[in-house]
Scaffold this active site. Structure first.
Site, PDB file in Angstrom:
ATOM      1  N   SER A 264       0.839  -1.188   0.000  1.00 51.01           N
ATOM      2  CA  SER A 264       0.000   0.000   0.000  1.00 51.01           C
ATOM      3  C   SER A 264       0.879   1.244   0.000  1.00 51.01           C
ATOM      4  O   SER A 264       2.099   1.157   0.019  1.00 51.01           O
ATOM      5  CB  SER A 264      -0.905   0.002   1.231  1.00 51.01           C
ATOM      6  OG  SER A 264      -0.112   0.258   2.380  1.00 51.01           O
ATOM      7  N   LYS A 265       0.206   2.375  -0.003  1.00 50.63           N
ATOM      8  CA  LYS A 265       0.902   3.674  -0.030  1.00 50.63           C
ATOM      9  C   LYS A 265       1.992   3.750   1.032  1.00 50.63           C
ATOM     10  O   LYS A 265       3.088   4.225   0.783  1.00 50.63           O
ATOM     11  CB  LYS A 265      -0.109   4.802   0.210  1.00 50.63           C
ATOM     12  CG  LYS A 265      -0.697   5.335  -1.077  1.00 50.63           C
ATOM     13  CD  LYS A 265      -0.408   6.832  -1.229  1.00 50.63           C
ATOM     14  CE  LYS A 265      -0.712   7.297  -2.638  1.00 50.63           C
ATOM     15  NZ  LYS A 265      -2.168   7.364  -2.867  1.00 50.63           N
ATOM     16  N   ARG A 266       1.658   3.281   2.238  1.00 55.94           N
ATOM     17  CA  ARG A 266       2.636   3.451   3.330  1.00 55.94           C
ATOM     18  C   ARG A 266       3.899   2.631   3.111  1.00 55.94           C
ATOM     19  O   ARG A 266       4.936   2.895   3.702  1.00 55.94           O
ATOM     20  CB  ARG A 266       1.961   3.184   4.678  1.00 55.94           C
ATOM     21  CG  ARG A 266       2.013   1.786   5.181  1.00 55.94           C
ATOM     22  CD  ARG A 266       1.038   1.554   6.334  1.00 55.94           C
ATOM     23  NE  ARG A 266       0.292   0.343   6.070  1.00 55.94           N
ATOM     24  CZ  ARG A 266       0.712  -0.863   6.425  1.00 55.94           C
ATOM     25  NH1 ARG A 266       1.846  -1.007   7.072  1.00 55.94           N
ATOM     26  NH2 ARG A 266       0.010  -1.931   6.129  1.00 55.94           N
ATOM     27  N   HIS A 267       3.842   1.610   2.243  1.00 60.25           N
ATOM     28  CA  HIS A 267       5.057   0.864   1.903  1.00 60.25           C
ATOM     29  C   HIS A 267       5.804   1.499   0.736  1.00 60.25           C
ATOM     30  O   HIS A 267       6.841   1.018   0.316  1.00 60.25           O
ATOM     31  CB  HIS A 267       4.711  -0.571   1.464  1.00 60.25           C
ATOM     32  CG  HIS A 267       4.001  -1.375   2.500  1.00 60.25           C
ATOM     33  ND1 HIS A 267       2.746  -1.890   2.294  1.00 60.25           N
ATOM     34  CD2 HIS A 267       4.370  -1.749   3.738  1.00 60.25           C
ATOM     35  CE1 HIS A 267       2.376  -2.558   3.368  1.00 60.25           C
ATOM     36  NE2 HIS A 267       3.339  -2.481   4.255  1.00 60.25           N
ATOM     37  N   GLY A 268       5.207   2.522   0.169  1.00 55.45           N
ATOM     38  CA  GLY A 268       5.848   3.141  -0.989  1.00 55.45           C
ATOM     39  C   GLY A 268       5.218   2.726  -2.305  1.00 55.45           C
ATOM     40  O   GLY A 268       5.820   2.865  -3.361  1.00 55.45           O
TER      41      GLY A 268
END
Ligand code: GLU
Ligand code: ZN
Length: 504
Positions: A264-268
């Protein structure tokens, strides 16, 4: 059996030996890194086998189509260096390569399937279908069309309602496909409903358009993300209904974050363009993406594009999840940056400096000056964009920083003032203002002042750069030049004196 006699019906030529693979994005935004991994693997496979890499734009979902997305897709491919042999812009013998320009092909096929009783017209209204779905959800039954129109005789077809076309799914039996990575995958036909192949507005669904085009474009290997596995039995049944030999299927391993949660976004997980804009090098990105599911030998991490093309094979593509680690990407990017030639690095840093430096930094930036600065920071950059914060003091006249930066954690004000004064005094008569002489002149002062070298250098660093973390101090001072260094030391002295005066 080959259905149809339209001039667009090709023959089954997938056996010619030439690998033909495609990347088939929908233009719904700037492609994300996970999606680009699919493009890369297809491209690598084509290049390894001397085959063809085809770009096909799957734009039949008008509601999700985004203006400009097709251009962003092509820009992302170009940036990574994934050239396509057929597709938009370059053309090819199997085009057009935009599905919205091929509607009549899908319409012909849907009609033909209906005539052969392999598909049927459905007149159910959107409201009825919505109600049906709500009811199924309420009763906790699996969603799916209830087949009301499946046996509707032509005489009972309501007039004036544009129908959609559904595939007539076998109600029993199993469908198995062989995945080159996962082996046999089997689905019960009973769990698949009579899916739509052509919508009432004449647009095909993904399933029909995808199958028809993969066949007509003579795709030999369908290589895509594993989220498409549930679609594959439907596709297989469509190939069978059309009397076509299906291509080979390869579903690439899922990509997860380091915590093994869905990427997801938080993983890049953002667009490839966002990585480009932050200053990741395309060659580092390509190397990193290639290792998301493929490996040479489970240990080699750094591989050039040529190496990867030479060694790429599906045997080395794993079944298990690939882990997307931003930390690893940063490490790899830093490594690639350190290996760039001086002028190459300079040229790549220029646009980041141009964009990131404050307006008062005089433009155009001097290529010679940036070259010298680039070599000072090369070891320290993880991303090209880091250059702005690390080097802005080289470009602006006035530094803005808090006086506490000068004093650090423990430096006494009077001692700081004394240290600055002494430094100025010793630097003034220096004949040659280079890094070596600067160090020879300044290093001994720490002891004279009774200061730890670290604290003294920290003070000087803050005074001449306005920052706590910078390229090497003496090299930076030399590059700034005598005039600016003296000026900044005087200014710093003024600041320290000002607060000394304030508090007596
Ligand atoms: N248009 C689909 C996508 O957006 C293509 C999937 C496939 O490769 O079959 O990913
Ligand atoms: Zn119906």
């Amino acid at each position: 059996m080959i259905i149809g006699n339209g001039n667009w019906i090709g023959s089954i030529t997938a056996g010619s030996g030439l690998v033909r693979v495609r990347y088939a994005p929908s233009p719904t935004g700037s492609p994300h890194v996970g999606n680009i991994r699919t493009a890369l693997f297809n491209w690598l496979f084509a290049r390894h086998h001397g085959g063809r890499f085809i770009l096909r734009i799957e734009d039949t979902d008008a509601a999700r189509k985004i203006e400009g997305a097709e251009e962003e897709i092509m820009e992302s491919l170009r940036w990574l260096g994934l050239d396509w042999d057929e597709g938009p812009v370059v053309g090819g013998d199997f085009g057009p390569y935009r599905q919205s320009e091929r509607l009549s092909i899908y319409q012909d096929m849907a009609r033909r399937l209906a005539e052969e009783d392999k598909a049927y017209y459905c007149y159910c209204s959107t409201e009825r279908l919505a109600e049906m779905r709500a009811q199924q959800a309420k009763e906790k039954r699996p969603p799916g069309y209830d087949r009301r129109c499946r046996e509707l005789p032509p005489s009972q077809r309501p007039a004036g309602i544009p129908p959609l076309v559904r595939y007539k799914m076998p109600v029993e039996g199993k469908t198995t496909f062989h995945d080159l990575i996962r082996g046999d995958v089997t689905f019960d036909n009973a769990v698949l409903d009579d899916f739509v192949i052509l919508k009432s507005d004449g647009y095909p669904t993904y399933h029909l358009a995808n199958v028809v085009d993969d066949y007509l474009m003579e795709i030999t290997h369908v290589m895509r993300a594993d989220e498409w596995i549930p679609s594959t039995p439907r596709h297989l049944l469509l190939y069978e209904a059309c009397g076509w030999r299906p291509p080979l299927f390869v579903h690439l391993p899922i990509i997860l974050g380091p915590d093994r949660a869905k990427l997801s976004k938080r993983h890049g997980a953002t667009s490839l363009a966002a990585y480009r804009d932050q200053g990741y090098l395309p060659e580092a990105m390509l190397n990193f993406l290639a290792l998301l599911g493929w490996s040479l030998d489970d240990k080699t991490e750094v591989l050039t594009k040529e190496d990867i093309v030479r060694h790429f094979s599906l045997e080395r593509v794993g079944k298990t999840a690939a882990i997307f680690s931003l930390e690893k990407l940063d490490w790899m990017n830093g490594l690639y940056i350190r290996h760039l030639g001086a002028e190459d690095l300079r040229d790549r840093l220029m646009p980041f400096l141009d964009k990131g430096l404050p307006p008062e930094a005089p433009r155009p930036l001097s290529p010679g000056y940036v070259l010298a600065i680039a070599s000072l920071v090369q070891e320290r950059l993880k991303k090209l964009s880091d250059v702005v914060e690390l080097t802005d003091f080289f470009f602006v006249d006035d530094l803005s920083y808090d006086v506490s930066l000068l004093l650090g954690k423990s430096l006494k004000r009077d001692l700081a003032s004394q240290a600055l004064e002494l430094s100025i005094q010793r630097l003034k008569p220096m004949a040659v203002f280079d890094a070596h002489s600067l160090e020879e002149t300044l290093r001994p002062l720490a002891a004279d002042l009774g200061l730890k070298t670290g604290a003294f250098f920290g003070l000087l660093r803050a005074a001449v750069t306005g920052r706590a973390v910078t390229p090497p101090l003496f090299e930076s001072m030399a590059l700034l030049g005598r005039e600016r260094v003296m000026d900044r030391l005087e200014q710093a002295l003024g600041r320290v004196k000002a607060i000394l005066g304030l508090t007596g």
